[in-house]
Design a protein around this motif. Sequence first.
Motif, PDB file in Angstrom:
ATOM      1  N   MET A   1       0.900  -0.920   0.036  1.00 24.73           N
ATOM      2  CA  MET A   1       0.014  -0.055  -0.055  1.00 24.73           C
ATOM      3  C   MET A   1       0.881   1.240  -0.122  1.00 24.73           C
ATOM      4  SD  MET A   1      -3.330   0.792   2.593  1.00 24.73           S
ATOM      5  CE  MET A   1      -2.655   1.847   3.778  1.00 24.73           C
ATOM      6  N   GLY A   2       0.535   2.146  -0.912  1.00 21.05           N
ATOM      7  CA  GLY A   2       1.253   3.428  -0.923  1.00 21.05           C
ATOM      8  C   GLY A   2       0.500   4.602  -0.601  1.00 21.05           C
ATOM      9  N   LEU A   3       1.442   5.553  -0.641  1.00 17.44           N
ATOM     10  CA  LEU A   3       0.570   7.170  -0.354  1.00 17.44           C
ATOM     11  C   LEU A   3       0.754   8.005  -1.734  1.00 17.44           C
ATOM     12  CD1 LEU A   3      -0.542   9.323   1.298  1.00 17.44           C
ATOM     13  CD2 LEU A   3       1.905   9.815   2.531  1.00 17.44           C
ATOM     14  N   ILE A   4      -0.371   8.552  -2.128  1.00 16.75           N
ATOM     15  CA  ILE A   4      -0.258   9.378  -3.327  1.00 16.75           C
ATOM     16  C   ILE A   4      -0.926  10.660  -2.881  1.00 16.75           C
ATOM     17  CG2 ILE A   4      -1.399   9.514  -5.644  1.00 16.75           C
ATOM     18  CD1 ILE A   4       0.297   7.041  -5.457  1.00 16.75           C
ATOM     19  N   VAL A   5      -0.323  11.801  -3.261  1.00 22.36           N
ATOM     20  CA  VAL A   5      -0.855  13.115  -3.052  1.00 22.36           C
ATOM     21  C   VAL A   5      -1.615  13.365  -4.523  1.00 22.36           C
ATOM     22  CG1 VAL A   5      -0.438  15.422  -2.569  1.00 22.36           C
ATOM     23  CG2 VAL A   5       0.745  13.661  -1.359  1.00 22.36           C
ATOM     24  N   GLN A   6      -2.588  13.907  -4.425  1.00 16.40           N
ATOM     25  CA  GLN A   6      -3.446  14.285  -5.679  1.00 16.40           C
ATOM     26  C   GLN A   6      -3.597  15.683  -5.576  1.00 16.40           C
ATOM     27  OE1 GLN A   6      -7.004  12.035  -5.559  1.00 16.40           O
ATOM     28  NE2 GLN A   6      -6.110  10.519  -7.110  1.00 16.40           N
ATOM     29  N   LYS A   7      -3.351  16.381  -6.426  1.00 18.06           N
ATOM     30  CA  LYS A   7      -3.795  17.691  -6.715  1.00 18.06           C
ATOM     31  C   LYS A   7      -4.905  18.161  -7.754  1.00 18.06           C
ATOM     32  CE  LYS A   7      -3.232  22.517  -7.819  1.00 18.06           C
ATOM     33  NZ  LYS A   7      -3.248  23.104  -9.210  1.00 18.06           N
ATOM     34  N   PHE A   8      -5.967  19.015  -7.352  1.00 15.91           N
ATOM     35  CA  PHE A   8      -6.854  19.307  -8.281  1.00 15.91           C
ATOM     36  C   PHE A   8      -6.807  21.032  -8.411  1.00 15.91           C
ATOM     37  CE2 PHE A   8      -8.188  15.178  -6.928  1.00 15.91           C
ATOM     38  CZ  PHE A   8      -8.272  14.579  -8.088  1.00 15.91           C
ATOM     39  N   GLY A   9      -6.415  21.355  -9.671  1.00 19.16           N
ATOM     40  CA  GLY A   9      -6.392  22.846  -9.937  1.00 19.16           C
ATOM     41  C   GLY A   9      -7.898  23.513  -9.925  1.00 19.16           C
ATOM     42  N   GLY A  10      -7.796  24.842 -10.189  1.00 15.17           N
ATOM     43  CA  GLY A  10      -9.284  25.368 -10.240  1.00 15.17           C
ATOM     44  C   GLY A  10     -10.429  24.761 -11.323  1.00 15.17           C
ATOM     45  N   THR A  11      -9.886  24.929 -12.517  1.00 11.09           N
ATOM     46  CA  THR A  11     -10.691  23.986 -13.621  1.00 11.09           C
ATOM     47  C   THR A  11     -11.417  22.896 -13.267  1.00 11.09           C
ATOM     48  OG1 THR A  11      -9.291  25.407 -15.252  1.00 11.09           O
ATOM     49  CG2 THR A  11     -10.968  24.123 -15.995  1.00 11.09           C
ATOM     50  N   SER A  12     -10.399  22.111 -12.658  1.00 12.13           N
ATOM     51  CA  SER A  12     -10.819  20.747 -12.241  1.00 12.13           C
ATOM     52  C   SER A  12     -11.831  20.608 -11.243  1.00 12.13           C
ATOM     53  CB  SER A  12      -9.554  19.830 -11.916  1.00 12.13           C
ATOM     54  OG  SER A  12      -9.008  19.831 -13.041  1.00 12.13           O
ATOM     55  N   VAL A  13     -12.049  21.779 -10.445  1.00 17.50           N
ATOM     56  CA  VAL A  13     -13.095  21.862  -9.475  1.00 17.50           C
ATOM     57  C   VAL A  13     -13.929  23.114  -9.566  1.00 17.50           C
ATOM     58  CG1 VAL A  13     -11.837  20.495  -7.584  1.00 17.50           C
ATOM     59  CG2 VAL A  13     -11.408  22.964  -7.839  1.00 17.50           C
ATOM     60  N   GLY A  14     -14.005  23.424 -10.714  1.00 16.22           N
ATOM     61  CA  GLY A  14     -14.817  24.656 -11.132  1.00 16.22           C
ATOM     62  C   GLY A  14     -16.414  24.754 -10.778  1.00 16.22           C
ATOM     63  N   ASP A  15     -16.908  23.466 -10.894  1.00 12.75           N
ATOM     64  CA  ASP A  15     -18.453  23.444 -10.387  1.00 12.75           C
ATOM     65  C   ASP A  15     -18.659  22.175  -9.673  1.00 12.75           C
ATOM     66  OD1 ASP A  15     -18.776  21.667 -12.420  1.00 12.75           O
ATOM     67  OD2 ASP A  15     -19.314  22.906 -13.843  1.00 12.75           O
ATOM     68  N   MET A  16     -19.900  21.900  -9.305  1.00 17.54           N
ATOM     69  CA  MET A  16     -20.236  20.898  -8.283  1.00 17.54           C
ATOM     70  C   MET A  16     -19.936  19.370  -9.144  1.00 17.54           C
ATOM     71  SD  MET A  16     -20.513  21.041  -5.347  1.00 17.54           S
ATOM     72  CE  MET A  16     -20.511  19.476  -4.953  1.00 17.54           C
ATOM     73  N   GLU A  17     -20.447  19.427 -10.520  1.00 17.05           N
ATOM     74  CA  GLU A  17     -20.079  18.488 -11.373  1.00 17.05           C
ATOM     75  C   GLU A  17     -18.793  17.983 -11.351  1.00 17.05           C
ATOM     76  OE1 GLU A  17     -20.737  17.150 -15.929  1.00 17.05           O
ATOM     77  OE2 GLU A  17     -21.952  18.866 -15.173  1.00 17.05           O
ATOM     78  N   ARG A  18     -17.727  18.836 -11.558  1.00 18.58           N
ATOM     79  CA  ARG A  18     -16.433  18.744 -11.494  1.00 18.58           C
ATOM     80  C   ARG A  18     -15.694  18.332 -10.409  1.00 18.58           C
ATOM     81  NH1 ARG A  18     -13.807  22.374 -16.227  1.00 18.58           N
ATOM     82  NH2 ARG A  18     -15.211  21.716 -17.831  1.00 18.58           N
ATOM     83  N   ILE A  19     -16.281  18.832  -9.036  1.00 23.81           N
ATOM     84  CA  ILE A  19     -15.912  18.384  -7.710  1.00 23.81           C
ATOM     85  C   ILE A  19     -16.228  16.935  -7.590  1.00 23.81           C
ATOM     86  CG2 ILE A  19     -16.391  18.628  -5.349  1.00 23.81           C
ATOM     87  CD1 ILE A  19     -16.397  21.699  -5.766  1.00 23.81           C
ATOM     88  N   LYS A  20     -17.352  16.499  -8.254  1.00 18.73           N
ATOM     89  CA  LYS A  20     -17.924  15.096  -8.077  1.00 18.73           C
ATOM     90  C   LYS A  20     -16.909  14.366  -9.158  1.00 18.73           C
ATOM     91  CE  LYS A  20     -22.636  15.868  -6.762  1.00 18.73           C
ATOM     92  NZ  LYS A  20     -24.079  15.924  -7.144  1.00 18.73           N
TER      93      LYS A  20
END
Length: 414
Positions: A1-20
């Motif tokens: 089992m590993g550890l992954i850090v994920q980063k989501f930029g502004g466009t990738s969380v731009g609205d509720m659909e994208r946050i989902k």
Amino acid sequence: MGLIVQKFGGTSVGDMERIKNAALRVIEEKNRGNDVVVVVSAMGKTTDGLVDLAYQASAKPSKREMDMLLTTGEQITISLLTMVLLESGYNAVSMTGWQAGIETEDIHGNARITNINSDRVQQNLRDNRIVVVAGFQGMAESREITTLGRGGSDTTAVALAAALNADRCDIYTDVNGVYTSDPRYVKNARKLSSVAYDEMLELANLGAGVLHPRAVEFAKNHGVPLVVRSSMEKQEGTMIEEEVSMETGLIVRGVAFEEEIIRMTVIGLENEITGLSSIFTTLAKNHINVDIIIQSKTETGSINLSFSIKRESLEDAVEVLQNNRGQLGFSSIEHESGLAKVSIVGSGMISNPGVAAQMFEALANNQIPIKMVSTSEIKVSAVVDEAKMLKAAEVLHTEFNLDKAQEPQKVSAK
Ligand code: ASP
Ligand code: MG
């Protein structure tokens, strides 16, 4: 089992659909059996909107209050994403920068991370939670809330990956990876499968906006494997690592360009010995970044000093120099605008002489005059007229064989 850090930029969380949609990427990683730490930016153009509001409140907003305001953007995203994860039946918790132990310098607007106390994050991971951290923010020793500079969420993600000794840091964004040049303007630009840290650092500093330069610096210094990939399309992204295979026959990995470059000239500098250092010390103290520098002696023996700066620093540079004119000792300053910088970057340059000459010849053959030049081991930059910038980028992209995909060959980039 590993550890992954994920980063989501502004466009990738731009609205509720994208946050989902981002939540699905998080859940996929969790279902692979990994621990997951997620770092998010503010939704869409939220930060720009907040900056606008600040300037409606004040012509020169307090830097402290600006940080107080801007950090709210990321806090909206952490809570919403965590709600979606909880709703999907996953154990998750959101954390602000200070809760996550992101310690910074005591500077508002552009603070560097000085330390990460990751105890609380680690405790949450041990309790089997997905940890969702607000990017771009931290706290100084004085308990002041700080920000890391525009685009700084990348740096939060990489710094956390380093502190937690993560196996990988995935930067999810609105492009598929790092390209040989900006595909919006250079028609034959291609996605690269991998780029060396040093090359990426040059590209990021030269205005390839895909990653925050400090994030790349951090990744290099701590050996964090970084991947830039799309949050929408399931495609392999671009791997950024220490040693990278060069494609056969390729010396240059990418062509970057940046508009709104200013050439400033300080005329009649009196002291040949200390003049240069006092000018650049004064500019540095006032946080004005200088790029290309040329010193020349006129026929009468006086010294002229030209250097390039970004458009946004012009007013500050003029003010600082004029205010210190007596002490610095010069007769006048001039500036030329309407310029741009076009650069080629590639580790292959180290072992191939004549790359700069080839670049200048290609530009000359296309009637593109060069105003200033600078080089490093793996980069050559030329300042040209802004109107010729895109043409210059196309010319160089073709000249250095970046238009066509080549057969990859496994050799070290060093
Ligand atoms: N929200 C901040 C910005 O727009 C930080 C980031 O997105 O990385 O600059
Ligand atoms: Mg960004």
